[in-house]
Design a protein around this motif. Structure first.
Motif, PDB file in Angstrom:
ATOM      1  N   VAL A   1      39.309 -13.359   5.966  1.00  0.00           N
ATOM      2  CA  VAL A   1      37.966 -13.346   5.388  1.00  0.00           C
ATOM      3  C   VAL A   1      37.835 -12.198   4.390  1.00  0.00           C
ATOM      4  O   VAL A   1      37.319 -12.367   3.279  1.00  0.00           O
ATOM      5  CB  VAL A   1      36.913 -13.229   6.513  1.00  0.00           C
TER       6      VAL A   1
ATOM      7  N   ASN B   1      37.300 -12.447   0.285  1.00  0.00           N
ATOM      8  CA  ASN B   1      36.126 -11.826  -0.341  1.00  0.00           C
ATOM      9  C   ASN B   1      36.506 -11.040  -1.578  1.00  0.00           C
ATOM     10  O   ASN B   1      35.859 -11.124  -2.618  1.00  0.00           O
ATOM     11  CB  ASN B   1      35.473 -10.834   0.636  1.00  0.00           C
TER      12      ASN B   1
ATOM     13  N   ARG C   1      28.271 -12.106   5.182  1.00  0.00           N
ATOM     14  CA  ARG C   1      28.875 -12.410   3.895  1.00  0.00           C
ATOM     15  C   ARG C   1      28.521 -11.330   2.883  1.00  0.00           C
ATOM     16  O   ARG C   1      28.223 -11.583   1.734  1.00  0.00           O
ATOM     17  CB  ARG C   1      28.453 -13.784   3.393  1.00  0.00           C
ATOM     18  N   ARG C   2      28.551 -10.127   3.372  1.00  0.00           N
ATOM     19  CA  ARG C   2      28.353  -8.952   2.524  1.00  0.00           C
ATOM     20  C   ARG C   2      27.032  -8.966   1.775  1.00  0.00           C
ATOM     21  O   ARG C   2      26.921  -8.445   0.672  1.00  0.00           O
ATOM     22  CB  ARG C   2      29.526  -8.803   1.556  1.00  0.00           C
TER      23      ARG C   2
ATOM     24  N   ASN D   1      31.729  -8.778   6.638  1.00  0.00           N
ATOM     25  CA  ASN D   1      32.397  -9.910   5.999  1.00  0.00           C
ATOM     26  C   ASN D   1      32.031 -11.230   6.646  1.00  0.00           C
ATOM     27  O   ASN D   1      31.803 -12.226   5.980  1.00  0.00           O
ATOM     28  CB  ASN D   1      33.913  -9.753   6.099  1.00  0.00           C
ATOM     29  N   LEU D   2      32.028 -11.226   7.961  1.00  0.00           N
ATOM     30  CA  LEU D   2      31.958 -12.496   8.675  1.00  0.00           C
ATOM     31  C   LEU D   2      30.523 -12.975   8.883  1.00  0.00           C
ATOM     32  O   LEU D   2      30.228 -14.145   8.682  1.00  0.00           O
ATOM     33  CB  LEU D   2      32.660 -12.356  10.020  1.00  0.00           C
TER      34      LEU D   2
END
Lengths: 115, 320, 317
Positions: free
Chosen positions: C83, C87, A65-66, A61-62
């Protein structure tokens, strides 16, 4: 949204946590990312997670950003042994030591803030 | 470990040489205590600012008036959480725990940027925050990409790239509103009127009232004085305001041919001092929200830690 | 002054300001919805209004769920979860936008433009179809299942909600990749990856809260109980769905039950949780969310979401 102030009868009076767990923050993980095929994994930073699985989730995620297809390694900071004789501090052994001072090493004073 | 005075002198000399030669200090290097403390304070304040800064913008996520704006705003606020995390990471390389910094923040023992103690009253505030607040942040932060402390400089490179994207998004929103209805244009001017002066305060006190600046500059933690950065921000923003068609609320603002820079009016430092002291429009609300999220999340964090401990015991049990 | 420094800084700044590197933005590229062939023709033998309604159903599920999840912003139990939740909200919003655009292309937005026959204020500007449908439709015209509009409660209830929602939607959209409607198939193809992640995220948290502390276990079970009455509706087919199943366009929701059950049967015992035995929430004259008959919650959700857009019906943003 109503936040977690629910007063569901059967949890009332329970301790905030069950006592067997120290009220510690989650451990620190270092994150390594391979941006694309043909490159090495590169250290990009760190994060906190309760365990390895969630550390991977959080890293994805971090730090990526996938972005699909990016390879990620996570490793608990305290599992890394480091040697960097070029960095000079008698606090560290010249080889076979930590990557950096472990968080909680340093007591921060209640400083009068300066802006 | 004890270190003799001679050794300390050598280490200090190494440190000074590295910094003077524009080298980077890395986490395992010896560093003066003052350097470490200054860095922790500065990076923590910056991290706190990112996290508290989510609130004024978060205020409009549920009401964003188009789905595209909603997506942009949600992604931006998410970026700010990410920036906070990058920065807390950098502080951890200095030996301080994020949980401890969070406690300091919610106990009001460490500060965050005063700008986030102002309210977002209309959706135009979202554009103005992008344009002015992120614009000011960029002026402040781009030089920090060359900060002497390696982990901080690297975090700032990432952050600055994202901030410039935010600033462009903010400016684009304002351009759209200025090309829209009378009500939308009025909304923009009202937002500019409210945010302009606080944005000038983001650079901190005037140089004469900023006692730590000289040491921070010598250590290459800071690269420019507050007033230098403020001037650069004003000079950069004036033509953008003209392009947008908004008026900056300062009758004394004008080009000074001799200085090749803009003169501008006096900042209300009393207001700044009030906000820093905790008596701004939203200080109490911002801290209360952050404290509530942290404290109400404790049972979740405890549960995950307990689960991890159980799993570790199970693995050990299976191995034995 | 530090002229040398300044020059360097300006260069750095210039590079930042002009670099066209939006591609590195996972979300920066997604802000302009729907490059998929929104205007693909309606497949042979398919009723245009039915297809539009079906797009609205799937769009509204995602839109309202995204709106609910966004409510966690700045309130999550840890920054890493900020986060993650954002998402997921962004993914769902992205799915909603394409589906709304498709519904709009099929004529669903027209009743909400200009003077409305019911006398209510319509949208009076050149807004995109997705915004007309999101902001100028009343709650009675929303076709989402009621699960998505429920208050998310605490973090435990939220992950219970997400586990059910993502498992169900994943089962649905995975089948929808074979739809005869190319837009639905394309949306589904992209969404499957996203939903797989959402389901996994939720499952990981259900596991940790269920098998964490005594307190988290109690809250996790309570969260599951709170969500449970809204599960049955997920497996109920609406007349529009049934017609479109026959036309090879839609998925029969009654077929999804076993797949969702399989996920729950795996996750709940591992999390030391008990499958709730609570009755499904009652319907009003047999009608539920797919018919536009909602819980009281939706009106409030939309009142907040639509307030600014409706205050300026002629404005674009």
């Amino acid at each position: 949204m109503s936040m977690a102030d629910d007063t569901t009868a059967h949890v009332e009076g329970e301790p905030r946590f069950d006592g067997s767990t120290p009220r510690a923050s989650w451990p620190l993980y270092e994150v390594f990312v391979r941006g694309k095929r043909g490159l090495n994994h590169v250290h990009v930073g760190s994060l906190h997670a309760p365990d390895d699985t969630m550390a991977l989730h959080n890293a994805r995620n971090l730090y990526t950003r996938r972005n699909e297809g990016v390879s990620i390694w996570v490793v608990r900071g305290d599992a890394i042994t480091a040697s960097s004789p070029d960095e000079k501090d008698p606090f560290f052994a010249p080889s076979g030591d930590k990557v950096y001072r472990h968080p909680t090493f340093y007591e921060i004073p209640d400083d009068v803030p300066h802006l | 470990m004890t270190v003799t005075e001679d050794e300390t002198r050598d280490l200090e000399a190494d440190f000074e040489r590295t910094v003077a030669a524009e080298g980077r200090i890395e986490p395992r290097d010896w560093m003066p205590e003052g350097y470490r403390r200054t860095l922790i304070r500065q990076i923590a304040q910056h991290a706190h600012s990112e996290i508290i800064g989510m609130q004024p913008e978060g205020n409009w996520i549920l009401r964003a008036p188009s789905l595209r704006r909603k997506a942009i705003l949600l992604a931006k606020v998410q970026d700010e959480a990410g920036h906070g995390l990058y920065l807390y990471s950098a502080t951890e390389t200095l030996g301080v725990d994020r949980a401890e910094l969070t406690e300091k923040l919610i106990d009001a023992k460490q500060k965050y940027s005063s700008i986030f103690n102002y309210p977002t009253l209309t959706f135009a505030d979202i554009g103005v925050i992008g344009w002015l607040v992120d614009g000011a942040a960029i002026c402040n932060q781009v030089p920090l990409c060359r900060s002497s402390y390696g982990p901080y400089a690297r975090a700032m490179v990432r952050i600055c790239k994202e901030e410039s994207f935010h600033q462009r998004q903010g400016f684009e929103l304002l351009r759209t509103l200025m090309a829209g209805t009378d009500a939308q244009r009025a909304m923009v001017q009202d937002a500019v009127d409210r945010w302009w002066w606080p944005s000038l305060m983001m650079f901190g006190p005037a140089d004469g009232d900023s006692p730590n600046t000289q040491q921070s500059m010598a250590w290459r933690i800071k690269r420019h004085t507050n007033d230098e950065l403020r001037q650069r921000y004003v000079d950069m923003t004036v033509p953008q305001a003209a392009a947008l068609g908004v008026t900056l609320p300062d009758p004394e603002l004008r080009w000074n041919e001799e200085r090749q820079a803009h003169d501008f009016g006096a900042i209300d430092w009393d207001e700044f001092a009030q906000v820093v002291k905790g008596a701004g429009p939203c200080n109490a609300q911002r801290l209360a929200n952050r404290r509530a999220a942290h404290e109400e999340g404790q049972w979740v964090r405890d549960a995950a830690a307990a689960y991890a401990a159980k799993q570790a015991r199970r693995t050990e049990g299976a191995a034995a | 002054m530090h002229s040398h420094d300044e020059t360097d800084d300006e260069n750095v700044y210039d590079a930042l300001a002009t670099a066209d590197d939006d591609g590195r933005w996972a979300f920066g590229t997604g802000f302009d919805a729907g490059t998929a062939e929104i205007d693909a023709p309606v497949p042979d033998g398919v009723d245009r209004d039915d297809l539009a309604t079906y797009c609205l159903m799937l769009a509204d599920d995602a839109l309202v769920a995204s709106q609910r999840l966004s409510g966690w912003t700045t309130k999550a139990p840890e920054l890493e979860e900020e986060v993650a939740l954002a998402n997921i909200a962004l993914d769902l919003l992205g799915q909603a936008r394409v589906l709304l655009a498709r519904a709009g292309h099929l004529g669903a937005a027209e009743p909400y433009r200009g003077e409305r026959s019911d006398g209510k204020g319509g949208c009076a500007g050149p807004q995109d179809d997705e915004d007309v449908l999101a902001y100028f439709r009343d709650d009675r015209a929303f076709r989402n299942v009621t699960l998505v509009e429920t208050d998310l409660g605490d973090f435990a209830q939220t992950v219970a909600w997400l586990l059910v929602l993502a498992s169900w939607r994943l089962a649905l959209l995975r089948r929808l990749t074979g739809s005869r409607d190319p837009v639905l198939a394309a949306v589904a193809g992209k969404a499957v990856k996203e939903l797989t992640y959402h389901r996994d995220y939720a499952a990981q948290w259900v596991l940790r809260l269920g098998d964490g502390t005594a307190l988290s276990h109690a809250r996790m079970q309570a969260g599951l109980e709170a969500v449970w009455p809204f599960v049955e509706e997920l497996f109920t087919a609406h007349a529009v769905e049934r017609r479109l199943v026959d036309a090879g366009v839609a998925v029969d929701p009654t077929e999804l039950r076993w797949e969702v059950d399989a996920v729950l049967d795996q996750v709940l015992p591992a999390a030391t949780l008990t499958r709730p035995e609570r009755p499904a929430v009652g319907l009003v004259g047999g009608r539920g969310g797919r018919d536009g008959v909602h819980t009281e919650a939706l009106g409030l959700v939309l009142a907040v979401m639509q307030s600014l857009a409706r205050a300026h019906p002629e404005a674009t943003w």
